[in-house]
Design a protein around this motif. Structure first.
Motif, PDB file in Angstrom:
ATOM      1  N   GLU A 247      21.323  -0.705  21.432  1.00 50.67           N
ATOM      2  CA  GLU A 247      20.151  -0.391  21.481  1.00 50.67           C
ATOM      3  C   GLU A 247      20.328  -0.662  20.097  1.00 50.67           C
ATOM      4  OE1 GLU A 247      23.169   2.861  20.215  1.00 50.67           O
ATOM      5  OE2 GLU A 247      22.992   1.745  21.789  1.00 50.67           O
ATOM      6  N   PRO A 248      18.730  -0.858  19.279  1.00 53.21           N
ATOM      7  CA  PRO A 248      18.455  -1.258  18.605  1.00 53.21           C
ATOM      8  C   PRO A 248      18.919  -1.274  16.714  1.00 53.21           C
ATOM      9  CG  PRO A 248      15.881  -1.111  19.204  1.00 53.21           C
ATOM     10  CD  PRO A 248      17.279  -0.900  20.246  1.00 53.21           C
ATOM     11  N   PHE A 249      18.617   0.157  17.188  1.00 52.76           N
ATOM     12  CA  PHE A 249      18.522   0.932  15.816  1.00 52.76           C
ATOM     13  C   PHE A 249      19.679   2.476  16.253  1.00 52.76           C
ATOM     14  CE2 PHE A 249      14.421  -0.427  16.191  1.00 52.76           C
ATOM     15  CZ  PHE A 249      14.187   0.985  17.228  1.00 52.76           C
ATOM     16  N   HIS A 250      20.264   2.829  15.263  1.00 58.83           N
ATOM     17  CA  HIS A 250      20.780   4.178  16.094  1.00 58.83           C
ATOM     18  C   HIS A 250      19.458   5.770  15.897  1.00 58.83           C
ATOM     19  CE1 HIS A 250      24.166   2.791  16.835  1.00 58.83           C
ATOM     20  NE2 HIS A 250      25.105   2.694  15.082  1.00 58.83           N
ATOM     21  N   ASP A 251      19.131   5.237  14.858  1.00 54.93           N
ATOM     22  CA  ASP A 251      17.301   6.040  14.464  1.00 54.93           C
ATOM     23  C   ASP A 251      16.316   5.796  13.503  1.00 54.93           C
ATOM     24  OD1 ASP A 251      19.374   8.889  13.989  1.00 54.93           O
ATOM     25  OD2 ASP A 251      20.675   8.124  12.456  1.00 54.93           O
ATOM     26  N   VAL A 252      15.508   6.726  13.825  1.00 55.21           N
ATOM     27  CA  VAL A 252      14.147   6.440  14.332  1.00 55.21           C
ATOM     28  C   VAL A 252      13.610   7.158  13.321  1.00 55.21           C
ATOM     29  CG1 VAL A 252      12.174   5.640  14.260  1.00 55.21           C
ATOM     30  CG2 VAL A 252      13.793   4.742  16.356  1.00 55.21           C
ATOM     31  N   VAL A 253      13.076   7.502  12.361  1.00 53.59           N
ATOM     32  CA  VAL A 253      12.635   7.783  10.711  1.00 53.59           C
ATOM     33  C   VAL A 253      11.199   7.601  10.776  1.00 53.59           C
ATOM     34  CG1 VAL A 253      12.925   8.844   8.553  1.00 53.59           C
ATOM     35  CG2 VAL A 253      14.582   8.043  10.078  1.00 53.59           C
ATOM     36  N   ILE A 254      10.284   8.638  11.108  1.00 53.08           N
ATOM     37  CA  ILE A 254       8.848   8.117  11.752  1.00 53.08           C
ATOM     38  C   ILE A 254       8.492   8.865  10.142  1.00 53.08           C
ATOM     39  CG2 ILE A 254       6.787   8.923  11.984  1.00 53.08           C
ATOM     40  CD1 ILE A 254       8.454   7.209  14.085  1.00 53.08           C
ATOM     41  N   TYR A 255       8.078   8.757   8.795  1.00 52.28           N
ATOM     42  CA  TYR A 255       7.153   9.245   8.020  1.00 52.28           C
ATOM     43  C   TYR A 255       6.236   9.175   7.876  1.00 52.28           C
ATOM     44  CZ  TYR A 255       5.082   4.577   6.945  1.00 52.28           C
ATOM     45  OH  TYR A 255       4.268   3.558   7.178  1.00 52.28           O
ATOM     46  N   PRO A 256       5.791  10.989   7.111  1.00 54.10           N
ATOM     47  CA  PRO A 256       3.862  11.340   7.491  1.00 54.10           C
ATOM     48  C   PRO A 256       2.968   9.685   6.245  1.00 54.10           C
ATOM     49  CG  PRO A 256       5.603  12.287   5.915  1.00 54.10           C
ATOM     50  CD  PRO A 256       6.093  11.408   6.744  1.00 54.10           C
ATOM     51  N   THR A 257       2.360  10.059   7.713  1.00 53.24           N
ATOM     52  CA  THR A 257       0.694   9.185   7.019  1.00 53.24           C
ATOM     53  C   THR A 257       0.434  10.182   5.679  1.00 53.24           C
ATOM     54  OG1 THR A 257       0.104   8.692   8.829  1.00 53.24           O
ATOM     55  CG2 THR A 257      -1.358   8.307   7.272  1.00 53.24           C
ATOM     56  N   ILE A 258       0.629   9.488   4.640  1.00 47.43           N
ATOM     57  CA  ILE A 258      -0.478   9.361   3.056  1.00 47.43           C
ATOM     58  C   ILE A 258      -2.067   9.664   2.981  1.00 47.43           C
ATOM     59  CG2 ILE A 258      -0.164   9.188   0.662  1.00 47.43           C
ATOM     60  CD1 ILE A 258       2.309   7.686   1.235  1.00 47.43           C
ATOM     61  N   LEU A 259      -2.460  10.800   3.407  1.00 48.25           N
ATOM     62  CA  LEU A 259      -3.675  11.191   2.905  1.00 48.25           C
ATOM     63  C   LEU A 259      -4.806  11.107   1.720  1.00 48.25           C
ATOM     64  CD1 LEU A 259      -3.987  13.344   5.728  1.00 48.25           C
ATOM     65  CD2 LEU A 259      -3.949  11.241   5.956  1.00 48.25           C
ATOM     66  N   ALA A 260      -5.976  10.447   2.139  1.00 53.37           N
ATOM     67  CA  ALA A 260      -6.396  11.111   0.495  1.00 53.37           C
ATOM     68  C   ALA A 260      -6.698  12.758   0.036  1.00 53.37           C
ATOM     69  CB  ALA A 260      -7.874  10.553   0.241  1.00 53.37           C
ATOM     70  N   LYS A 261      -7.331  12.976  -1.121  1.00 49.73           N
ATOM     71  CA  LYS A 261      -6.484  13.505  -1.900  1.00 49.73           C
ATOM     72  C   LYS A 261      -7.485  14.556  -1.493  1.00 49.73           C
ATOM     73  CE  LYS A 261      -7.400  16.561  -6.200  1.00 49.73           C
ATOM     74  NZ  LYS A 261      -8.061  16.290  -7.613  1.00 49.73           N
ATOM     75  N   ASP A 262      -8.657  14.116  -0.032  1.00 50.94           N
ATOM     76  CA  ASP A 262      -9.591  15.169   0.377  1.00 50.94           C
ATOM     77  C   ASP A 262      -9.117  15.246   1.943  1.00 50.94           C
ATOM     78  OD1 ASP A 262      -9.766  12.611   1.839  1.00 50.94           O
ATOM     79  OD2 ASP A 262     -12.219  12.647   0.890  1.00 50.94           O
ATOM     80  N   GLY A 263      -8.109  14.839   2.205  1.00 59.10           N
ATOM     81  CA  GLY A 263      -7.297  14.606   3.738  1.00 59.10           C
ATOM     82  C   GLY A 263      -7.661  13.865   4.396  1.00 59.10           C
TER      83      GLY A 263
ATOM     84  N   HIS B 124       0.797  -1.372   0.103  1.00 61.21           N
ATOM     85  CA  HIS B 124      -0.106  -0.459   0.401  1.00 61.21           C
ATOM     86  C   HIS B 124       0.769   1.332   0.509  1.00 61.21           C
ATOM     87  CE1 HIS B 124       0.971   0.537   4.217  1.00 61.21           C
ATOM     88  NE2 HIS B 124       0.571  -0.800   4.412  1.00 61.21           N
ATOM     89  N   MET B 125       0.283   2.387  -0.063  1.00 61.80           N
ATOM     90  CA  MET B 125       0.921   3.888  -0.343  1.00 61.80           C
ATOM     91  C   MET B 125       1.904   3.816   0.902  1.00 61.80           C
ATOM     92  SD  MET B 125       0.061   4.863  -3.396  1.00 61.80           S
ATOM     93  CE  MET B 125       0.799   6.891  -3.161  1.00 61.80           C
ATOM     94  N   GLY B 126       1.369   3.436   2.390  1.00 56.46           N
ATOM     95  CA  GLY B 126       2.442   4.108   3.285  1.00 56.46           C
ATOM     96  C   GLY B 126       4.179   3.050   3.294  1.00 56.46           C
ATOM     97  N   HIS B 127       3.888   1.524   2.996  1.00 56.56           N
ATOM     98  CA  HIS B 127       4.865   0.908   2.138  1.00 56.56           C
ATOM     99  C   HIS B 127       5.620   1.488   1.183  1.00 56.56           C
ATOM    100  CE1 HIS B 127       1.942  -3.252   3.707  1.00 56.56           C
ATOM    101  NE2 HIS B 127       2.902  -2.871   4.770  1.00 56.56           N
ATOM    102  N   ALA B 128       5.107   1.937   0.296  1.00 55.66           N
ATOM    103  CA  ALA B 128       6.100   2.897  -0.694  1.00 55.66           C
ATOM    104  C   ALA B 128       6.347   3.195  -0.401  1.00 55.66           C
ATOM    105  CB  ALA B 128       4.236   2.772  -1.805  1.00 55.66           C
ATOM    106  N   LEU B 129       6.038   4.521   0.137  1.00 51.91           N
ATOM    107  CA  LEU B 129       7.028   5.191   1.002  1.00 51.91           C
ATOM    108  C   LEU B 129       7.856   4.886   1.958  1.00 51.91           C
ATOM    109  CD1 LEU B 129       7.609   8.390   1.509  1.00 51.91           C
ATOM    110  CD2 LEU B 129       5.419   8.562   3.155  1.00 51.91           C
ATOM    111  N   ASP B 130       7.681   4.245   2.835  1.00 47.98           N
ATOM    112  CA  ASP B 130       8.756   3.821   3.419  1.00 47.98           C
ATOM    113  C   ASP B 130       9.609   3.059   3.106  1.00 47.98           C
ATOM    114  OD1 ASP B 130       9.745   2.360   5.419  1.00 47.98           O
ATOM    115  OD2 ASP B 130       8.166   1.278   6.706  1.00 47.98           O
ATOM    116  N   ASP B 131       9.136   1.913   1.975  1.00 48.57           N
ATOM    117  CA  ASP B 131      10.529   1.127   0.743  1.00 48.57           C
ATOM    118  C   ASP B 131      11.130   2.080   0.154  1.00 48.57           C
ATOM    119  OD1 ASP B 131       9.531  -1.402   2.280  1.00 48.57           O
ATOM    120  OD2 ASP B 131       8.030  -1.476   0.789  1.00 48.57           O
ATOM    121  N   SER B 132      10.442   3.500  -0.481  1.00 47.53           N
ATOM    122  CA  SER B 132      11.840   4.717  -0.818  1.00 47.53           C
ATOM    123  C   SER B 132      12.542   5.168   0.104  1.00 47.53           C
ATOM    124  CB  SER B 132      10.474   5.659  -1.574  1.00 47.53           C
ATOM    125  OG  SER B 132       9.535   4.587  -2.723  1.00 47.53           O
ATOM    126  N   ILE B 133      12.455   5.205   1.029  1.00 47.15           N
ATOM    127  CA  ILE B 133      13.254   5.653   2.198  1.00 47.15           C
ATOM    128  C   ILE B 133      14.170   5.401   2.360  1.00 47.15           C
ATOM    129  CG2 ILE B 133      13.174   7.012   4.113  1.00 47.15           C
ATOM    130  CD1 ILE B 133      10.331   8.000   4.278  1.00 47.15           C
TER     131      ILE B 133
END
Length: 898
Positions: A507-523, A50-59
């Motif tokens: 620690e398990p990781f040095h950085d935690v990158v929180i990506y924004p939620t992708i909303l529909a066109k109307d928010g 889904h779109m969240g995966h797509a952004l997460d994986d692109s990052i």
């Protein structure tokens, strides 16, 4: 040199390039200096992209590709989660369609069916991730149900059990009557619902101050069957006389006490609160404090159990109606109020959850959360953006013991064994059917399985060999970064930190990158039920993976969620297009076309060092050096939106629109040609390397047919761009030239003024114009004069006159263009009919102002704004803004004639 096709077709090129990467084994870890290990947040084994995966994986892919090019030992670990509740629900549904039943099949046969399901559907999301061009190590895929991973899960449970951190207890949990399992607090979704507040009369066993009954207020009258007390607030003096008295609970005729407790809000309802310890967390706490009986009136399906007469066998909704009807029939229904409240729902099936008293397994978190808090407070784990740090710390400070048992069959079975003969109990690493205490053979294993988050909390180290080969983690743990959604900071991120700190002391990781939620066109949130979701596979089929990835990364922000501009048919829910992704595709096309033009002009080229022979070269090399630094810093600092925008602005607006255009003439000059070629290849090669982490396919396709550049000198050319060397900022610092940039930017401004004047007044590019420049400083005048020859040739200027402000007079028949560093006056003479132009512009302004006044009048009408469709109002506002901008521009043109 191989000639590039005229057009770039992603559907044709991307599969070929992907196969090249896979065949080359470039995704796998190679020796390097430094480390970059990233673990993919494991998607559900039966899930789809889904779109969240797509952004997460692109990052993640951008992080990994840049690190690989910088020569680090890099691995992006792929894996999937067994998704206990989701998978069991799907398999149950499939079996039902086949006329089968899980309970009739038995546990082993059902688990076999779950394995069959994962084998049939489990590869879908992996293939979709591969299609995106994600450079995941597909050769070493992990699954939370793999034998070695299961051993790690069992080890954690057994160690925590023996260390006193895991216990079994009868507690209130969030129970899903549909999934028939406990759900953790963090997995419950709260939804605001319109309901009622029922005021019920409970008869006193003896009158108090002349009263025969009290009135309790409740949103759940059906649970009154399980009431074992009534509470009042110690701050409510009016209720003091009732404390210590009792009421006779209607229907069940149970005598229950009235007592004081600080949990009660004196201002809620009547001030008398019914207490049902088995069906409410606060009631459970009050019940424990006042030693009240705990009576569970529902079974696992939220059906009233035996012993309650006509109410037994009813669902909770049926029971609610029946109880209210009974109270009304017997004159005990005082009154009903409307009441909006927040209700917990199952995150999987959306069923209303039931607070339910049951025996479950818990992790005692008090000993775990201290080190996990310190890891973040000390900065060993950094949140990006910083604001999520406080969310994490607040949640950790209020953390309650974690319910880890689930009443499922699919998952990691709890490794606790019981002897029915002597009562022995223990957690074991190996199964047993013999009691080690009494030698009896009546031994059975706990029926429950572990919460899926329990197994996934080990993801960063159990995927890398722990506990079987802990040495495999050396140099690769802690991992580099975890890229994930904010929704699971509590569910997953915190638990990963707790378990890693406990078992590895780090620690398990040095950085935690929180990506924004992708909303529909109307928010609104994207969802299948709303039909407003976008399938990343559809986007890739239409625009290509590069365009989709680049657009998503350009949307990345640390501050807020983002709206995706998909056009979707409201009736059919069919995807029609995405303007921003279309723009990203145009950028991909621009990269291809510009590269193709340059490579078509490389006849006679041989590799060599770049040399800044012209002011344009010096400007370009300085801009390139700064872009190398900005892109490198941006990827390392996870500011992907800024990276995407800076890359596009640099390559399109500076390389293509200016440097390539400026250098074209030198490609035709036999004496200047070779150095111009070397400079252009240097700029193109560097640009492709910078763009590769964001747009891997098109950059790889171009680089594959490019000649070697100076970046390859001193070593063999890499087999592929994805394993070519990254342009290191330190190597480019020597090209930074502020004076050259300043001079060329001033030159660009003059040329832009001349070109805009031609366009505005429709003057042919062949017409040579005189230009007068009034410089605001001697430094500006000197810089522009130094570029006079370039300006005359590139802007088709006949005469260029540069002066200071003193004594300068506006030339007759000229158009004035004011700027921060200089004023330019383009002499148009008889080429422009000033009076006619002034009249035309004034007429257009009057027409636009009339339309704007009408639009503003409509928007000021509150009735229109309230009743019209949101998209109609939005369109009207957009048009008003367009008119305002157009009027301002036209008035600026009128000023040209001043």
């Amino acid at each position: 040199m191989e000639e590039m096709p005229k057009t770039y077709d992603p559907s044709e090129n991307e599969p070929k390039i992907l196969q090249k990467w896979l065949d080359g084994g470039y995704y796998q870890r190679r020796p390097g200096v430094g480390d970059c290990t990233v673990t993919i947040p494991p998607p559900n084994v039966t899930g789809v992209l889904h779109m969240g995966h797509a952004l997460d994986d692109s990052i993640q892919d951008a992080i990994v590709r840049e690190a690989r090019m910088r020569g680090r030992s890099t691995q992006w670990i792929l894996g999937t989660d067994h998704a206990g509740i989701a998978t069991q629900t799907k398999v149950d549904k499939k079996l039902k369609e086949e006329g089968k039943n899980r309970l009739e099949m038995g546990r082993e046969a059902f688990i076999d069916a779950c394995w069959d399901w994962t084998h049939e559907y489990g590869g879908t999301i992996k293939e979709q991730i591969k299609r995106m061009g994600c450079s995941v190590d597909f050769e070493h895929e992990r699954f939370t149900m793999d034998d070695d991973y299961a051993e790690a899960v069992r080890r954690v449970f057994c160690d925590w059990y023996h260390d006193g951190l895991i216990y079994r207890g009868k507690r209130i949990v969030n129970w899903c009557p549909s999934c028939t399992t406990a759900i953790s607090d963090d997995e419950a979704e709260y939804k605001d619902e319109s309901g009622h507040l029922w005021h019920l009369r409970y008869p006193l066993t003896e009158p108090v101050n002349g009263q025969d009954y009290i009135v309790v207020a409740t949103t759940r009258p059906e649970t009154m069957l399980g009431d074992t007390g009534v509470a009042v607030s110690p701050k409510d003096p009016e209720k003091a006389a009732f404390v210590g008295k009792t009421v006779m609970l209607p229907i069940v005729n149970r005598e229950i006490p009235i007592f004081e407790d600080w949990h009660v809000d004196a201002g809620f309802g009547s001030g008398f609160v019914k207490v049902t310890p088995a069906h409410d967390p606060n009631d459970y706490a009050m019940g424990a404090a006042h030693d009240l009986p705990q009576i569970n009136i529902f079974d696992e399906h939220a059906v009233v159990v035996d012993g309650y007469g006509e109410f037994s066998g009813m669902t909770r909704d049926e029971c609610r109606e029946a109880v209210v009807a009974w109270f009304e029939e017997h004159g005990l229904l005082d009154h009903i109020e409307d009441h909006d409240h927040s209700v917990m729902h199952c995150y999987r099936c959306d069923t209303t959850l039931e607070p339910w008293l049951s025996e479950q397994w818990f992790v005692a978190v008090d000993k775990l959360k201290g080190p996990a808090i310190e890891a973040v407070e000390s900065g060993r784990v950094r949140f990006n953006a910083e604001r999520w740090k406080q969310s994490y710390l607040t949640w950790m400070e209020n953390l309650k013991d974690w319910c880890i048992s689930r009443q499922l069959w699919w998952g990691h079975r709890i490794p606790v064994f019981y002897c029915e003969d002597c009562g022995w109990e223990d957690a074991l690493m190996e199964d047993t059917d013999v009691c080690p205490k009494c030698g009896g053979h009546h031994v059975h294993q706990d029926e429950n399985v572990l919460d899926t988050w329990f197994s996934s909390q080990l993801w960063t180290f159990a995927t890398q060999g722990w506990p079987q080969k802990p040495e495999a983690l050396e140099g690769h743990h802690p991992t580099t970064a975890l890229v994930t959604a904010r929704d699971i900071i509590a569910l997953w991120v915190a638990r990963m930190i707790m378990s890693s700190e406990y078992f590895l002391g780090e620690e398990p990781f040095h950085d935690v990158v929180i990506y924004p939620t992708i909303l529909a066109k109307d928010g609104s949130r994207m969802s299948k039920s709303k039909g407003n979701g976008v399938d990343p596979m559809v986007l890739m089929d239409k625009y290509g993976a590069d365009a989709m990835r680049f657009n998503l990364l350009s949307l990345f922000t640390n501050n807020q969620d983002v709206k995706f501009d998909a056009d979707i048919d409201k009736k059919t829910h069919e995807f029609k297009g995405s303007p921003r992704t279309e723009q990203a595709k145009s950028f991909v096309t621009k990269i291809w076309n510009a590269s193709r033009f340059l490579l078509m002009n490389m006849e006679g080229y041989t590799p060599g060092e770049p040399v800044a022979e012209t002011p344009a070269d010096a400007w370009m090399f300085s801009r390139l050096a700064k872009t190398v630094a900005a892109v490198t810093e941006g990827i390392e600092g996870y500011t992907f939106g800024d990276v995407a925008r800076s890359i596009q602005s640099f390559f399109w607006n500076e390389v293509c629109d200016w440097y390539v255009e400026v250098t074209k003439s030198r490609l035709k000059d036999e004496g200047a040609r070779l150095q111009a070629q070397r400079n252009l290849i240097f700029v193109l090669d560097t640009s492709l390397r910078l763009m590769h982490p964001l747009m891997p396919f098109v950059t790889e396709a171009i680089w594959d047919v490019m000649p070697a550049s100076c970046l390859d000198m001193g070593g063999e050319r890499a087999e592929a761009l994805m394993v070519a060397a990254w342009p290191e900022p330190a190597d480019f610092e020597r090209w930074v030239n502020e004076p050259a940039e300043r001079a060329f930017e001033l030159t660009r401004a003059v040329v832009t003024d001349v070109r805009s004047t031609r366009a505005r007044y429709r003057i042919s590019p062949k017409e040579q114009l005189d230009v007068h420049v009034c410089a605001h400083s001697a430094e500006v005048a000197e810089a522009i004069e130094g570029m006079a020859e370039f300006i005359r040739g590139f802007a088709s200027v006949k005469a260029l006159n540069v002066m200071g402000e003193e004594g300068f007079a506006k030339p007759e028949g000229s158009i004035a263009l004011a700027g921060p560093d200089f004023n330019a006056y383009v002499v148009v003479g008889d080429l422009v009919d000033f009076d006619a132009e002034r009249a035309r512009i004034e007429k257009t302004i009057a027409k636009d102002e009339k339309e704007l006044a009408s639009a503003n009048k409509t928007l000021a009408n509150e009735g229109f704004v309230a009743k019209a469709a949101p998209e109609v109002v939005a369109k009207k506002r957009e048009r008003a803004a367009e008119l305002e901008a157009e009027i301002a521009a036209l008035k600026a043109q009128l000023a040209d004639f001043a």
